[in-house]
Write a protein that holds these residues in place. Sequence first.
Motif, PDB file in Angstrom:
ATOM      1  N   ASP A  64       0.816  -1.211   0.000  1.00 12.95           N
ATOM      2  CA  ASP A  64       0.000   0.000   0.000  1.00 12.95           C
ATOM      3  C   ASP A  64       0.846   1.257   0.000  1.00 12.95           C
ATOM      4  O   ASP A  64       0.456   2.284  -0.555  1.00 12.95           O
ATOM      5  CB  ASP A  64      -0.931  -0.001   1.212  1.00 12.95           C
ATOM      6  CG  ASP A  64      -2.079   0.961   1.048  1.00 12.95           C
ATOM      7  OD1 ASP A  64      -2.989   0.640   0.266  1.00 12.95           O
ATOM      8  OD2 ASP A  64      -2.063   2.030   1.674  1.00 12.95           O
ATOM      9  N   ILE A  67       2.568   1.333  -3.629  1.00 12.74           N
ATOM     10  CA  ILE A  67       1.586   1.411  -4.703  1.00 12.74           C
ATOM     11  C   ILE A  67       1.051   2.839  -4.850  1.00 12.74           C
ATOM     12  O   ILE A  67       0.693   3.278  -5.942  1.00 12.74           O
ATOM     13  CB  ILE A  67       0.433   0.409  -4.433  1.00 12.74           C
ATOM     14  CG1 ILE A  67      -0.210  -0.067  -5.739  1.00 12.74           C
ATOM     15  CG2 ILE A  67      -0.627   0.997  -3.528  1.00 12.74           C
ATOM     16  CD1 ILE A  67      -1.232  -1.167  -5.530  1.00 12.74           C
ATOM     17  N   VAL A  68       1.003   3.574  -3.732  1.00  7.60           N
ATOM     18  CA  VAL A  68       0.453   4.931  -3.761  1.00  7.60           C
ATOM     19  C   VAL A  68       1.427   5.900  -4.418  1.00  7.60           C
ATOM     20  O   VAL A  68       1.024   6.764  -5.199  1.00  7.60           O
ATOM     21  CB  VAL A  68       0.093   5.388  -2.324  1.00  7.60           C
ATOM     22  CG1 VAL A  68      -0.236   6.871  -2.301  1.00  7.60           C
ATOM     23  CG2 VAL A  68      -1.080   4.581  -1.814  1.00  7.60           C
ATOM     24  N   ALA A  71       1.193   6.258  -8.094  1.00 10.69           N
ATOM     25  CA  ALA A  71      -0.076   6.782  -8.608  1.00 10.69           C
ATOM     26  C   ALA A  71      -0.314   8.245  -8.243  1.00 10.69           C
ATOM     27  O   ALA A  71      -1.330   8.816  -8.651  1.00 10.69           O
ATOM     28  CB  ALA A  71      -1.237   5.931  -8.092  1.00 10.69           C
ATOM     29  N   GLY A 189       4.795  -3.756  -5.431  1.00  9.49           N
ATOM     30  CA  GLY A 189       4.008  -2.558  -5.167  1.00  9.49           C
ATOM     31  C   GLY A 189       3.999  -1.552  -6.298  1.00  9.49           C
ATOM     32  O   GLY A 189       2.933  -1.233  -6.840  1.00  9.49           O
ATOM     33  N   GLY A 193       0.841  -1.037  -8.773  1.00 15.00           N
ATOM     34  CA  GLY A 193       0.210   0.280  -8.820  1.00 15.00           C
ATOM     35  C   GLY A 193       0.177   0.842 -10.227  1.00 15.00           C
ATOM     36  O   GLY A 193      -0.825   1.432 -10.652  1.00 15.00           O
ATOM     37  N   THR A 197      -3.373   1.397 -12.315  1.00  9.89           N
ATOM     38  CA  THR A 197      -3.686   2.754 -12.765  1.00  9.89           C
ATOM     39  C   THR A 197      -3.776   2.819 -14.283  1.00  9.89           C
ATOM     40  O   THR A 197      -4.683   3.450 -14.845  1.00  9.89           O
ATOM     41  CB  THR A 197      -2.613   3.740 -12.261  1.00  9.89           C
ATOM     42  OG1 THR A 197      -2.493   3.627 -10.844  1.00  9.89           O
ATOM     43  CG2 THR A 197      -2.982   5.170 -12.618  1.00  9.89           C
ATOM     44  N   TRP A 206      -7.249   5.618 -10.703  1.00  4.22           N
ATOM     45  CA  TRP A 206      -6.306   5.211  -9.665  1.00  4.22           C
ATOM     46  C   TRP A 206      -6.967   4.498  -8.501  1.00  4.22           C
ATOM     47  O   TRP A 206      -6.294   3.884  -7.659  1.00  4.22           O
ATOM     48  CB  TRP A 206      -5.581   6.447  -9.113  1.00  4.22           C
ATOM     49  CG  TRP A 206      -6.517   7.553  -8.716  1.00  4.22           C
ATOM     50  CD1 TRP A 206      -6.945   8.582  -9.501  1.00  4.22           C
ATOM     51  CD2 TRP A 206      -7.177   7.717  -7.445  1.00  4.22           C
ATOM     52  NE1 TRP A 206      -7.824   9.391  -8.804  1.00  4.22           N
ATOM     53  CE2 TRP A 206      -7.980   8.875  -7.543  1.00  4.22           C
ATOM     54  CE3 TRP A 206      -7.165   7.010  -6.247  1.00  4.22           C
ATOM     55  CZ2 TRP A 206      -8.760   9.340  -6.488  1.00  4.22           C
ATOM     56  CZ3 TRP A 206      -7.942   7.464  -5.189  1.00  4.22           C
ATOM     57  CH2 TRP A 206      -8.723   8.620  -5.323  1.00  4.22           C
ATOM     58  N   ILE A 209      -6.123   0.925  -6.762  1.00  3.05           N
ATOM     59  CA  ILE A 209      -4.925   0.671  -5.949  1.00  3.05           C
ATOM     60  C   ILE A 209      -5.294   0.577  -4.466  1.00  3.05           C
ATOM     61  O   ILE A 209      -4.569  -0.050  -3.683  1.00  3.05           O
ATOM     62  CB  ILE A 209      -3.852   1.763  -6.156  1.00  3.05           C
ATOM     63  CG1 ILE A 209      -4.294   3.106  -5.586  1.00  3.05           C
ATOM     64  CG2 ILE A 209      -3.464   1.884  -7.624  1.00  3.05           C
ATOM     65  CD1 ILE A 209      -3.202   4.159  -5.562  1.00  3.05           C
TER      66      ILE A 209
END
Length: 519
Positions: A64, A67-68, A71, A189, A193, A197, A206, A209
């Motif tokens: 998490d 992955i952020v 994006a 990750g 991501g 996306t 997005w 994710i």
Amino acid sequence: MPSSAPPPPAASHLVPPTSSASVRTPVAPVKTPGAPAPVAAPADRRRWFALAIVMTAAFMDLVDVTIVNIAIPSITRETGASVSAIQWITAGYALAFAAGLITGGRLGDIYGRKRLFLIGIGGFTLASALCGVAPNPEILVAARILQGATAALMVPQVLSIVHATFPAHERGKVFGLFGAVVGLGAVSGPLLGALLTEWDLFGLGWRPIFLINLPVGIAGLILGAKFISESKAPKAVRLDLPGVALITLAMLMLIYPLTRGHELGWPLWGHLSMVGSLFVFAALVIHQRHRALTDGSPLIELSLFRVKSFAAGIAVQLAFGVGLGIFFLVWTLYMQMGLGWSVLRAGVTGIPFSVAVSVAAGISVQKLVPRFGRKVLQAGALLMIAGLLIYLWESEQYGMGISSWQMAVPLVVMGAGMGLIVAPLTDTVLSEVPQEHAGSASGLINTVQQMGTALGLGLVSVVFFGAIGDRLAPEAVGPAFADAFQQSLWWVAGVLSVIFLVMFALPARPRNHGESGPN
């Protein structure tokens, strides 16, 4: 934040590989001096189901974070997020995680690790859903802070559950599996991501994710309730709520003005708040001393700082978190918003870095550190600086025409250097810490590094956005982002130079390196 992470050199000190956004050091279970060791559950298949469940939760948390980051530009375009919102989407998570990490471990000791794990994974899943449906940047930031807070309840229970569930002779193998899962999260990750996306599933952009956590979290909640056995500390310490409040307030007073300062024109209240945070940190130290004398359950064991290698290691972890917090966010913004690359191209570009971290981490722990000790970590810092300098030269040489394969060279050098540092660092820092304080020391290391990451993300407003003009013509955006990226690399190189020097205070060789460690 490696596809084949090495097992830890000591069963009591889990050495983590890195994630591409932040480095997680799992918190070892806190041991109470003089208390009997937790009794392992009977050897049955249920313990392996429990292991799979807690590892999946740890994997979900690690993914998490990474992955952020990849994006962020897409989120910015679709929601119109401001500069400070961009920083808080990442820094808010790290800050909430750092502030609640030690508290989460203590709550598990007091009320039961299984109970806190289930509360944490349930809250994390709910927060993920809120992130996925957030209608605006403000709701998304609030949901990310909630994610970090619930992760702080979930993550500390993972190794505590393993410690209470598995007999001592099996823990080395289990910790090795855990390291591999952490490494897999680091590699998957950014790529996951980017794919989610890029695919724009169901026209959600997005949002998948975050929504991908829902089925995983629900399954973990149901299966965890069935297969995880409850455990508590034999003699749990009391919870230090004033300490939690002070450390959270101090971090907010420091980081909030940093993230908003550029947008608001650096108002006077921001400078006063940052100066005031130093006094709150001082009040925290005074409170912790008083707490240690009165009931023996401080949030932070201040006596640990009398160990020179531990104090130096904390400084290294803090500075390392700052450097990583700056680099990975500005790197993502540079590739996608500066060079105009797609999210998938940016995600694929980072693969050589993750692979290099994985390979170097394995060699570092298994071959190099037992032979050369501290010099391996210092060589890692120098390699990372060399990689940054190569990246700087290439960015200036090729300008807006730089390609992914040209970036591969500095990224491999940087990744190799990072792998040499992150895998053995925790064990090196803990090697001279009294065994009865190993759990609290490990938790403090992780907390400080997450604070460093949050601080680094806050500093992006100064070192990156501060170098970009407020109103840019479309054709000037790319060059402005490239220049700001280059300036940011100099800052990161400076932080790594400080790390190299501070490492001289670490022990030449970890005393317990290669030993099995106490059970």
